[in-house]
Each structure stands twice: as structure tokens, then as C-alpha cells.
Design an enzyme around this catalytic site. Structure first.
Site, PDB file in Angstrom:
ATOM      1  N   HIS A   1      -0.543   1.406 -10.120  1.00  0.00           N
ATOM      2  CA  HIS A   1      -1.289   0.350  -9.434  1.00  0.00           C
ATOM      3  C   HIS A   1      -1.811  -0.690 -10.421  1.00  0.00           C
ATOM      4  CE1 HIS A   1      -3.186  -0.114  -5.206  1.00  0.00           C
ATOM      5  NE2 HIS A   1      -3.047  -1.308  -5.761  1.00  0.00           N
TER       6      HIS A   1
ATOM      7  N   ARG B   1       0.857  -1.190   0.000  1.00  0.00           N
ATOM      8  CA  ARG B   1       0.000   0.000   0.000  1.00  0.00           C
ATOM      9  C   ARG B   1       0.887   1.232   0.000  1.00  0.00           C
ATOM     10  NH1 ARG B   1      -4.710  -1.093  -1.560  1.00  0.00           N
ATOM     11  NH2 ARG B   1      -5.873   0.253  -0.172  1.00  0.00           N
TER      12      ARG B   1
END
Length: 311
Positions: free
Chosen positions: A274, A226
Site C-alpha cells: 500500500h 481497495r
């Protein structure tokens, strides 16, 4: 009995693809798509991504929920979170896309590809000593399903692979370090760190000036966990000082990364939007069906999330 899908059909496939896949695997299960929930008393299962529990109604007969989100930190403490088991929907053997992505970046850094690309731009015939895989130590932070497959691939190529996890385990395919006390000795012997940790209060900011200093000089970072695992300013300082050589960041904070972020143009940073993996409707539906059938047979969720640990 019915399954309500929230947002999944907007980010992966479409409603018809979900209907078709569930129809093939569990034809007696009605599938609905938010906001068309129908009678809320019919909803026994909820599958979602980025849910807003402030908008969702109460489901009096809800038995289980399934989250596609990579992390649960955005909703795990919501006051209206239903008090039923919550599970992840991930392939039990990991995802080949994640494996290829992690291996790709580790090999890029191991073979010093960013420096060769910079030399090419300068038209420089760059010949320097090359390290063999057995001379390179790759450390995985987190050793769940998504980490195990790339770790074993790298091990098969000759790399010295280890991992750091929160709690001790009896057996593992690679040497394991565990707990806060063993983080420093783990990082001391990690040349390329691969982060696949969940984001919790304990892991937020785990890559910072303090931990970068624990790593061998010239170490490298691949973050597919993350964005909040990394303190950006500390990363840039470590790269500029030579404490770190390179960083590849697939997860960032915030996302999308603002245009003014210095990470975009830093010569030692690879920014990826991402994109490490994209699961298919078939993958996710298969795992949801497996969970529902296990529950119907009197079992439990296959990958239940511990609400206290937040993963």
C-alpha cells in the site's frame, strides 16, 4: 472557530508541521490535535484519518469534516457520524506519485518485465515478439482525479485507453463505458485493467471469476483501489489457468497481508504494501484550507462525498 485534527499528525508529518503549514496559509484558524480538543463548542472543522466516532465527543458547532482515508467504508455508517458535509482532501489535478506508480506497473506488464526477470534467473537469453503501445488496450475502472492523469500519460505514449464509470458523463478525454450493463463490453476490450474504484457494496468483489472471464485471455490487472475489490482465490485460479498473465496489487485484504497468503510467492503476482502514494502535509493542508475558505465565502465543499453512494 477551530480545526481539530484526528490521527493525521500520527501518519503524515507531525503536529508541529501541521501547525506551521496552517499558520502560513490561514493564521487566524486555531488548530488542535486529538485528544486535546479543548472546548468542543469551538470545533467547527474536523480533519481525520481512521476516526473512531465512538470515542469522539459531539461537536455542537461542527460545519464540515475532511477525510484523508482512501475509502470511507470503515466509518460512513457509524451511528455517531456527525450530520455535516464530508469532503475528501485530494489535489484537484491528481497526485504525481499515483501517476508514476500506475504508469510504472502498466509499462512493466506491457513490456513483459516479470518474464524477463524470470529468464534472467534461469540465465536464459529471452527474445520474443514485442508489442507496441498502440496494440495494447488499457482500461481504467474509475475515472476520477487519480485516474485521469495516468490515463492521459499512457494515452500520450500511444496506448489505447478507455475507462469504465458508474454514471454517464457528457465529455471525457478517453472513451467511456458506464453502468453495470457496459462493464462486460468494457472488460472485453481491456488488456490491462487498472482499478481505482471506491469500495462500495456494488464494487466489492468486482474482480472475480465472472469478470476475469470477460477479459481477453492473457489480460493483466493493476489494483490500486481497495483490497476487497479482488477475490483472491479467483485471481489465483485465473493466473494459474493463463486467463490472466500478471497482477500487481497495492491494496490487499487484510493489511498487512498475512504471511500464509499464497499471493506472496505466486510467480505472477507483484505485492506492494500500500505504497502507491504518500501525500505531504503541505498538499493536504492546502486542500483543507481551500475548502474552509470556500465555505466561509458561502460556497460548498470542493470534493464532497455522497453519503448514499459512499464516495
Amino acid at each position: 472557530m477551530a480545526l481539530l485534527i484526528v490521527n493525521l499528525d500520527k501518519v503524515i508529518g507531525n503536529a508541529q508541521a501541521w501547525r506551521n503549514t496552517f499558520g502560513e496559509q490561514i493564521p487566524d484558524l486555531p488548530v488542535r490535535f486529538w485528544p486535546d480538543a479543548g472546548e468542543v463548542k469551538d470545533i467547527e472543522y474536523l480533519a481525520f484519518m481512521h476516526p473512531d466516532f465512538g470515542l469522539l465527543p459531539a461537536f455542537p458547532n461542527l460545519k464540515a469534516m475532511f477525510s484523508r482515508s482512501a475509502g470511507v467504508e470503515s466509518f460512513i455508517n457509524h451511528p455517531k457520524l456527525p450530520k455535516v458535509p464530508l469532503g475528501k482532501v485530494e489535489p484537484p489535478g491528481g497526485d504525481p506519485m499515483m501517476t508514476e506508480y500506475v504508469v510504472m506497473h502498466v509499462l512493466r506488464f506491457h513490456r513483459d518485465m516479470p518474464a524477463y526477470q524470470a529468464a534472467q534467473a534461469r540465465r536464459e537469453w529471452r527474445r520474443v515478439p514485442i508489442m507496441r503501445p498502440e496494440q495494447r488496450r488499457v482500461g481504467f475502472l474509475g475515472f476520477g482525479m487519480m485516474a485521469k492523469a495516468p490515463a492521459l500519460v499512457l494515452q500520450s505514449l500511444g496506448f489505447k485507453v478507455s475507462a469504465w464509470v458508474r454514471s454517464p458523463r457528457q465529455t471525457a478525454e478517453v472513451p467511456l463505458f458506464h453502468g453495470r450493463d457496459q462493464l462486460e463490453p468494457f472488460l472485453n476490450q481491456t488488456d490491462i485493467a487498472v482499478c481505482l474504484l471506491p469500495l462500495t457494496a456494488e464494487t466489492e468483489g468486482i474482480f472475480c471469476a465472472r469478470t476475469f472471464a470477460m477479459m481477453p485471455r492473457g489480460a493483466m490487472l493493476v489494483n490500486v483501489g481497495r483490497g476487497k475489490h479482488v477475490v483472491d482465490n479467483d485471481l489465483i485460479a485465473a493466473l494459474d489457468s493463463g486467463q490472466l498473465s500478471y497482477a500487481a496489487l497495492d491494496a490487499l485484504w487484510p493489511e498487512p497481508l498475512p504471511p500464509e497468503s499464497p499471493l506472496w510467492l505466486h510467480p505472477k503476482v507483484t505485492i506492494m504494501p500500500h505504497v502507491a502514494r504518500r501525500p505531504t502535509v503541505a498538499q493536504l493542508a492546502t486542500e483543507i484550507v481551500a475548502n474552509i475558505k470556500n465555505l466561509q465565502a458561502g460556497g460548498s465543499l470542493l470534493q464532497e462525498i455522497d453519503l448514499a453512494r459512499e464516495y
